[in-house]
Enzyme design. Structure first.
Site, short mmCIF file in Angstrom:
data_model
loop_
_atom_site.label_atom_id
_atom_site.label_comp_id
_atom_site.label_asym_id
_atom_site.label_seq_id
_atom_site.Cartn_x
_atom_site.Cartn_y
_atom_site.Cartn_z
N CYS A 1 0.80 -1.23 0.00
CA CYS A 1 0.00 0.00 0.00
C CYS A 1 0.83 1.28 0.00
O CYS A 1 0.76 2.07 -0.95
CB CYS A 1 -0.93 0.03 1.22
SG CYS A 1 -1.85 -1.46 1.55
N ASP B 1 -3.94 0.47 -5.93
CA ASP B 1 -2.55 0.61 -5.49
C ASP B 1 -1.81 -0.72 -5.41
O ASP B 1 -0.58 -0.74 -5.32
CB ASP B 1 -2.48 1.33 -4.13
CG ASP B 1 -3.26 0.62 -3.03
OD1 ASP B 1 -3.97 -0.36 -3.33
OD2 ASP B 1 -3.17 1.06 -1.88
N ASN B 2 -2.51 -1.83 -5.44
CA ASN B 2 -1.83 -3.13 -5.45
C ASN B 2 -2.80 -4.23 -5.82
O ASN B 2 -4.01 -4.04 -5.79
CB ASN B 2 -1.18 -3.45 -4.09
CG ASN B 2 -2.14 -3.37 -2.92
OD1 ASN B 2 -2.10 -2.43 -2.13
ND2 ASN B 2 -3.03 -4.34 -2.79
#
Length: 491
Positions: A32, A267-268
């Site tokens: 994150c 974000d991931n």
């Protein structure tokens, strides 16, 4: 002109594909805080120095605030392009930490700031509203975070100035744990299970030791856990769907939709049972580093998918380019893909590779439940399947080119463990080719990796191994390799 960014924790919005361009996107780091820092700064972790989710790892630290926040793309939009800016949602995991200014700190670049204190929550949280704390409890109609962010976003659109361009970034934590769905969605997807891809519940016998230690086959309790989490995550995303729909409709009512870029991304990634790892996101595989990217806006033809890969370090430069700001004035590592959106770039001229890097975390003491694994591991499940460790520290070159779809990774450990995958024939990364691939290819990829690990700004965008303009210098490669191997290693 406007720009709206939706940056959630994972993919899953049910969007109308008829008005969208879909691009394959990769993160600079699968965790994150480093990844969010890369989105904001347009830099790789080795340049913005956010290495994990802790304050000690530079996550929303005072050092981050002083050195990086003034150079984020929202700060440039506000200061030099005249944009009014709005942020709502999760920022960096340690935001609001008393040792870094608390919620009174409002990051540079934001005219209207609604930042979540610390990490992901759905109820019982504190928001920083322009630097003043506002506590929320457990009442759905007043406190469910995704809906609160929706209402604040709609208010901004309603009351912002019509005489200045705007940028808004809405970052709901969903579908991050604790996976709390809105009441009306709690019974959805009852029969849904995590995808049973070819790498699901398979032993990673030729992979890094952390992957090899996973218990295979997984226990029934682990499979039940990941399937339950998968359903809950989908349920939380239904409220994100509502958010997107309401924002788009508000823009349409105001007559601003066709002059506004809308970007949806994450974000991931997240793995759910791949190589018998139950739940997490700290690995080098496609499940963890590949994220959705959907964009609509001016001059973007509808219903397109492009195979040209971009990275989250490219988001900042692209948004600045949309605003007419000269990206060359920045120190960003990424590059604008606005020309890709317009369809004026083809696969022979676009960048062929990029860097993914991660620094593993582990406890200095052994996990009491898993003493045989010793110190250095973390994120352990009941079956002693640990998702992270100190020497889960790696860097990868991900190549996406007409002639090659390859991933090359090196671990910063005592054996300098290498993983190589030919994604064209092995999209699920079942076979590590490191011991069978041609030595010249390994040397070139090693050389390219070292170049990217030390790059900054323009040097991060130089031609890659599978680019016709690439020049291989063996002397430089061997010189750097000797220095690299003789350096300190994590046990």
């Amino acid at each position: 002109m406007g720009c709206v960014g939706f940056s959630g924790e994972m993919n899953g919005v049910h969007a109308d594909g008829s008005v969208l361009l879909c691009l394959p996107q990769f993160v600079a780091s699968p965790l994150c805080c480093p990844s969010r820092a890369s989105i904001l700064t347009g830099k790789y972790p080795h340049n913005h120095h956010v290495i994990n989710n802790t304050l000690e790892g530079n996550c929303s630290s005072t050092a981050w605030q002083k050195t990086q926040e003034p150079k984020t793309f929202p700060a440039l939009l506000q200061a030099y392009a005249g944009y009014q800016t709005f942020y709502a949602g999760k920022y960096l995991n340690q935001y609001g930490n008393p040792d870094a200014g608390g919620v009174e700190h409002v990051p540079l670049g934001w005219d209207y700031w609604v930042g979540l204190e610390r990490n992901s929550r759905y109820y019982n949280y504190t928001l920083s509203v322009n630097g003043k704390p506002k506590k929320h409890g457990g009442n759905y109609s007043e406190d469910y975070l995704t809906d609160v962010l929706t209402n604040m976003s709609l208010d901004f659109l309603q009351y912002k100035s019509n005489y200045r361009p705007f940028f808004m970034m809405v970052s709901p934590p969903a579908p991050h744990a604790p996976w709390t769905a809105a009441p009306q969605y709690q019974d959805r997807f009852k029969d849904l299970k995590a995808p049973r891809d070819p790498n699901f519940n398979v032993h990673g016998k030729d992979k890094h030791w952390l992957i090899r230690q996973a218990k295979t086959p997984m226990t029934n309790s682990s499979i039940q856990l990941l399937d339950d989490a998968y359903r809950k995550r989908w349920r939380t995303l239904l409220s994100v769907d509502d958010l997107v729909e309401k924002v788009v409709k508000r823009l349409e009512v105001r007559g601003e939709l066709e002059n506004t870029y809308i970007i949806f991304t994450s974000d991931n990634g997240y793995h759910t049972g791949q190589f018998s790892l139950p739940l997490d996101k700290r690995q080098l595989y496609e499940s963890d580093i590949r994220v959705p990217l959907l964009i609509r806006g001016p001059n973007i033809k509808p219903n397109q998918t492009t195979g040209l890969a971009v990275q989250n370090v490219d988001l900042g430069p692209t948004i600045l380019d949309m605003a007419g700001y000269n990206v060359n004035k920045t120190a960003m590592d990424g590059m604008s893909f606005l020309s890709v959106l317009a369809g004026s770039v083809n696969s022979t001229t676009w960048r062929t590779d990029f860097l993914v890097e991660y620094e593993g975390e582990g406890s200095n003491v052994a996990d009491p439940a898993c003493p045989l694994l010793g110190p250095g591991v973390s994120e352990c499940f009941p079956d002693c399947v640990c998702e992270d460790s100190f020497n889960n520290t790696y860097a990868c070159v991900r190549t996406v080119a007409p002639s090659a779809d390859i991933q090359y990774c090196e671990f910063d450990d005592n054996e300098v463990f290498v993983e190589v995958y030919n994604m064209t024939v092995d999209p699920y990364q079942l076979s590590n080719l490191a011991k069978t691939i041609d030595q010249e290819v390994l040397e070139k990829m090693n050389h390219r990796l070292m170049m990217l690990q030390s790059c900054s700004g323009q040097s991060c965008r130089t031609p890659g191994v599978y680019d016709a303009r690439y020049t291989f210098d063996p002397q430089l490669m061997f010189s750097n390799r000797r220095q690299r191997i003789s350096g300190p290693r994590r046990a």
